[in-house]
Write a protein that holds these residues in place. Structure first.
Motif, short mmCIF file in Angstrom:
data_model
loop_
_atom_site.label_atom_id
_atom_site.label_comp_id
_atom_site.label_asym_id
_atom_site.label_seq_id
_atom_site.Cartn_x
_atom_site.Cartn_y
_atom_site.Cartn_z
N ILE A 13 -13.52 -2.78 -2.93
CA ILE A 13 -12.61 -1.89 -3.69
C ILE A 13 -12.66 -0.48 -3.07
O ILE A 13 -11.64 0.17 -2.89
CB ILE A 13 -13.01 -1.84 -5.18
CG1 ILE A 13 -12.93 -3.25 -5.79
CG2 ILE A 13 -12.10 -0.88 -5.95
CD1 ILE A 13 -13.44 -3.37 -7.20
N ARG A 14 -13.87 -0.06 -2.70
CA ARG A 14 -14.01 1.25 -2.01
C ARG A 14 -13.18 1.26 -0.74
O ARG A 14 -12.51 2.24 -0.43
CB ARG A 14 -15.47 1.49 -1.64
CG ARG A 14 -16.37 1.92 -2.77
CD ARG A 14 -17.74 2.25 -2.22
NE ARG A 14 -17.76 3.61 -1.70
CZ ARG A 14 -18.27 4.65 -2.39
NH1 ARG A 14 -18.80 4.47 -3.56
NH2 ARG A 14 -18.24 5.86 -1.87
N LYS A 15 -13.27 0.15 0.00
CA LYS A 15 -12.55 0.07 1.27
C LYS A 15 -11.04 0.20 1.06
O LYS A 15 -10.34 0.85 1.84
CB LYS A 15 -12.86 -1.28 1.95
CG LYS A 15 -13.18 -1.12 3.43
CD LYS A 15 -13.51 -2.44 4.07
CE LYS A 15 -12.50 -2.73 5.17
NZ LYS A 15 -12.54 -4.09 5.66
N ILE A 16 -10.57 -0.42 -0.02
CA ILE A 16 -9.14 -0.32 -0.34
C ILE A 16 -8.76 1.14 -0.59
O ILE A 16 -7.78 1.65 -0.06
CB ILE A 16 -8.79 -1.19 -1.57
CG1 ILE A 16 -8.93 -2.68 -1.24
CG2 ILE A 16 -7.38 -0.88 -2.07
CD1 ILE A 16 -8.80 -3.61 -2.43
N TYR A 17 -9.57 1.82 -1.40
CA TYR A 17 -9.29 3.23 -1.68
C TYR A 17 -9.30 4.06 -0.42
O TYR A 17 -8.45 4.92 -0.21
CB TYR A 17 -10.30 3.79 -2.70
CG TYR A 17 -9.88 3.54 -4.14
CD1 TYR A 17 -8.68 4.07 -4.64
CD2 TYR A 17 -10.68 2.80 -5.00
CE1 TYR A 17 -8.30 3.85 -5.95
CE2 TYR A 17 -10.31 2.58 -6.31
CZ TYR A 17 -9.11 3.10 -6.78
OH TYR A 17 -8.73 2.89 -8.08
N GLU A 18 -10.29 3.81 0.46
CA GLU A 18 -10.37 4.58 1.70
C GLU A 18 -9.12 4.36 2.57
O GLU A 18 -8.57 5.30 3.13
CB GLU A 18 -11.64 4.21 2.48
CG GLU A 18 -12.87 4.94 1.94
CD GLU A 18 -14.18 4.22 2.23
OE1 GLU A 18 -14.20 3.38 3.16
OE2 GLU A 18 -15.17 4.50 1.51
N GLU A 19 -8.68 3.11 2.59
CA GLU A 19 -7.49 2.78 3.37
C GLU A 19 -6.26 3.50 2.81
O GLU A 19 -5.43 4.03 3.55
CB GLU A 19 -7.27 1.28 3.28
CG GLU A 19 -6.76 0.66 4.54
CD GLU A 19 -6.89 -0.86 4.45
OE1 GLU A 19 -7.76 -1.40 5.13
OE2 GLU A 19 -6.13 -1.48 3.68
N VAL A 74 -8.80 9.80 -6.75
CA VAL A 74 -8.33 8.43 -6.91
C VAL A 74 -8.20 8.08 -8.39
O VAL A 74 -8.87 8.68 -9.23
CB VAL A 74 -9.28 7.42 -6.22
CG1 VAL A 74 -9.35 7.68 -4.73
CG2 VAL A 74 -10.66 7.45 -6.85
N GLY A 75 -7.34 7.12 -8.68
CA GLY A 75 -7.16 6.68 -10.05
C GLY A 75 -6.83 5.18 -10.08
O GLY A 75 -6.79 4.54 -9.03
N ALA A 76 -6.62 4.67 -11.28
CA ALA A 76 -6.30 3.25 -11.42
C ALA A 76 -5.27 3.07 -12.53
O ALA A 76 -5.22 3.87 -13.46
CB ALA A 76 -7.56 2.44 -11.73
N ILE A 77 -4.46 2.06 -12.38
CA ILE A 77 -3.49 1.73 -13.43
C ILE A 77 -3.54 0.23 -13.69
O ILE A 77 -3.43 -0.57 -12.77
CB ILE A 77 -2.06 2.13 -13.02
CG1 ILE A 77 -1.97 3.65 -12.89
CG2 ILE A 77 -1.04 1.62 -14.03
CD1 ILE A 77 -0.63 4.15 -12.39
N ARG A 78 -3.75 -0.09 -14.95
CA ARG A 78 -3.76 -1.52 -15.31
C ARG A 78 -2.45 -1.86 -16.00
O ARG A 78 -2.06 -1.24 -16.99
CB ARG A 78 -4.92 -1.84 -16.25
CG ARG A 78 -4.95 -3.31 -16.65
CD ARG A 78 -6.23 -3.66 -17.36
NE ARG A 78 -6.34 -3.02 -18.65
CZ ARG A 78 -6.01 -3.59 -19.80
NH1 ARG A 78 -5.55 -4.83 -19.82
NH2 ARG A 78 -6.15 -2.95 -20.94
N LEU A 79 -1.79 -2.87 -15.43
CA LEU A 79 -0.55 -3.35 -16.03
C LEU A 79 -0.94 -4.38 -17.10
O LEU A 79 -1.68 -5.32 -16.82
CB LEU A 79 0.29 -4.01 -14.94
CG LEU A 79 1.75 -4.24 -15.24
CD1 LEU A 79 2.49 -2.91 -15.29
CD2 LEU A 79 2.38 -5.14 -14.18
#
Lengths: 414, 91
Positions: free
Chosen positions: A388-394, A312-317
């Protein structure tokens, strides 16, 4: 998040909240006129500035006005007369400025405004979400979202250069309370370094042959070379003016990039890439994309999930206007799924404003990720680690791009 | 749209006026325009002074002359004229 790559000048570490950090940036940026009206959670910005002016620490005209409509009107007028002008607001105050937002932008007036993001009424709520600035996305202002107090300071200084070189007004945003009222160690540059960086405002020159002949005249209110800004323009010319404004906004990308690079050289704080900041995305299957302070928490969850072996990763606009669609297409096309965090609701729309724009940018790609919308945090509601974990799992278990966009409310009671 | 009109690339930036107001014949908007009775006029210049569009020409001595290309027909001059020398007439 800004990486300290090298320390070029001696900087002072100060304990400042986000509002104070903005006030310090304004104090150091050779600002001529500040007009303001107080509104929570922005008030500290203009309180500090009024103290600086009162104490003789800042050589500026501080105009007390009776409303936000007047605050921006005064800043606009001052900037048209050649001044470097600043104002600040939040939520309902920004809403009251609406008319002048468009006028400032379409007359290409480089006002800088800090907007401390706060939920719009009703019901009255003083806490953070992005409904205020997202609503102003079509007004022609450049929008830069700050993640923390340090970035609010840096962005404010850079905003004066970006505004004056691009001739677009700039909104620097910071999350209400989360950033505005939270103390943080902020590296403050020496006065003379900032002063030299922002320089003296240069006025561009234009030709108006039918009025002033061949002479190049300054694009400002100057009795020697009279100009009328924004007079009547009907179906014969209004459309052309708007297209010109829109096309010019696309030309601001290299200016924004150059100012960030030069700021990195004096501060040692490099904002590279400028428009979207990736975090552990190299081999990621799914990413969360979002704005401002929330993304620091998201990065923590990325670390947690990575230690469990999840890709998993993240991107901040950082910059929402102009919208960096090309960067986004390049950055996002290879992922399996993207979760967009919208701290804003668009009533009756098909998802939040960030989601609809991201999904639209990706639509034409031959291979594109599944995009889900997660509306969260309205009125200051926390986004806890567990969600936030739940979002990643989804996202990790998402199978195919749904025909109808998936919009979910995160952290709301049924 | 007429090809004489400028395209977006050629317009000056900042939504600034690029023609002098003299080049806009706003007199076309008028429904009524002033007619001056030269016998009644005392050349006081009040019409010239009150005209919100600066549409009166006056040398300070003679009877003021309304510039009908720019008079929008508001009728303020008719109201202000102390000798009722101005009458608004339907165009």
């Amino acid at each position: 998040m800004c990486m300290a790559i090298l320390k070029k000048v001696e900087q002072t570490m100060m304990a400042l909240n986000g509002d104070e950090a903005v006030a310090w940036a304004v104090k150091q940026s050779n600002v001529d006129v500040v007009s303001a009206y107080p509104i929570t959670p922005q008030t500290i910005i203009v309180e500090r500035i009024s103290e600086f002016v009162n104490n003789g620490e800042m050589d500026a005209e501080f105009i007390h006005v009776e409303s936000e409509h007047s605050a921006l009107s005064a800043a606009w007028g001052a900037a048209l007369a050649g001044a470097r002008a600043f104002t600040a607001t939040a939520a309902n105050g920004l809403a009251l400025m609406w008319e002048i937002l468009y006028i400032t932008a379409s007359t290409r007036t480089p006002v800088v405004m800090a907007v401390v993001n706060r939920a719009l009424s009703a019901p009255i709520n003083i806490h953070n979400d992005h409904s205020d600035t997202m609503g102003a996305r079509d007004s022609g202002w450049i929008q830069i979202y700050s993640e923390d107090a340090q970035e609010a300071y840096d962005n404010t200084i850079m905003a004066f250069r970006i505004a004056e070189e691009s001739l677009f007004p700039v909104m620097v945003t910071l999350d209400g309370f989360t950033i505005s009222h939270t103390l943080q160690n902020v590296s403050v540059l020496p006065d003379d370094v900032v002063s030299e960086f922002v320089g003296v405002r240069r006025i561009p020159r234009i030709k108006l042959p039918r009025i002033h002949g061949d002479k190049e005249i300054p694009l400002m209110l100057n009795p020697k070379y009279p100009i009328t800004f924004g007079p009547l323009d009907l179906y014969d010319y209004y459309f052309e003016h708007k297209v010109q404004q829109n096309e010019a906004m696309k030309e601001t990308f290299p200016i924004i990039e150059r100012v960030h690079r030069e700021f990195g050289e004096i501060s040692g704080r490099s904002y590279d890439p400028v428009f979207m900041v990736p975090y552990r995305t190299e081999d990621a299957d799914v990413v969360i994309l979002g704005l401002s302070s929330t993304m620091s928490v998201v990065r923590k969850i990325v670390d947690d999930l990575r230690s469990e072996g999840k890709k998993v990763g993240a991107i901040r606009l950082r910059v929402f206007r102009p919208f960096p669609a090309d960067h986004l297409r390049k950055e996002l096309s290879e992922f399996h799924a993207v979760g967009v965090l919208d701290r804003c609701i668009s009533f009756g729309g098909e998802g939040g404003p960030l989601f609809t724009e991201v999904r639209s940018a990706l639509y034409g790609l031959p291979s594109r990720p599944i995009v889900h919308d997660y509306i969260y945090g309205l009125g200051g509601r926390d986004l806890p680690h567990s969600l936030i974990r739940k979002i990643y799992e989804e996202l990790l278990s998402a199978r195919a791009e749904p025909e109808v966009p998936v919009v979910r409310y995160v952290g709301v009671r049924e | 749209m007429s090809s004489q009109l400028l395209g977006w690339r050629d317009l000056p930036i900042g939504a600034v006026a690029f023609l002098s107001s003299k080049e806009y014949p706003t007199g076309e908007w008028a429904v009524f325009q002033p007619k001056i009775d030269e016998k009644k006029c005392i050349k006081c210049g009040l019409c010239w002074m009150y005209c919100p569009d600066g549409a009166y020409r006056w040398d300070g001595e003679s009877v003021p002359v309304p510039d009908l290309d720019h008079c929008k027909g508001c009728g303020i001059c008719e109201v202000e004229c102390p000798t009722k020398a101005i009458q608004m007439v339907r165009v």
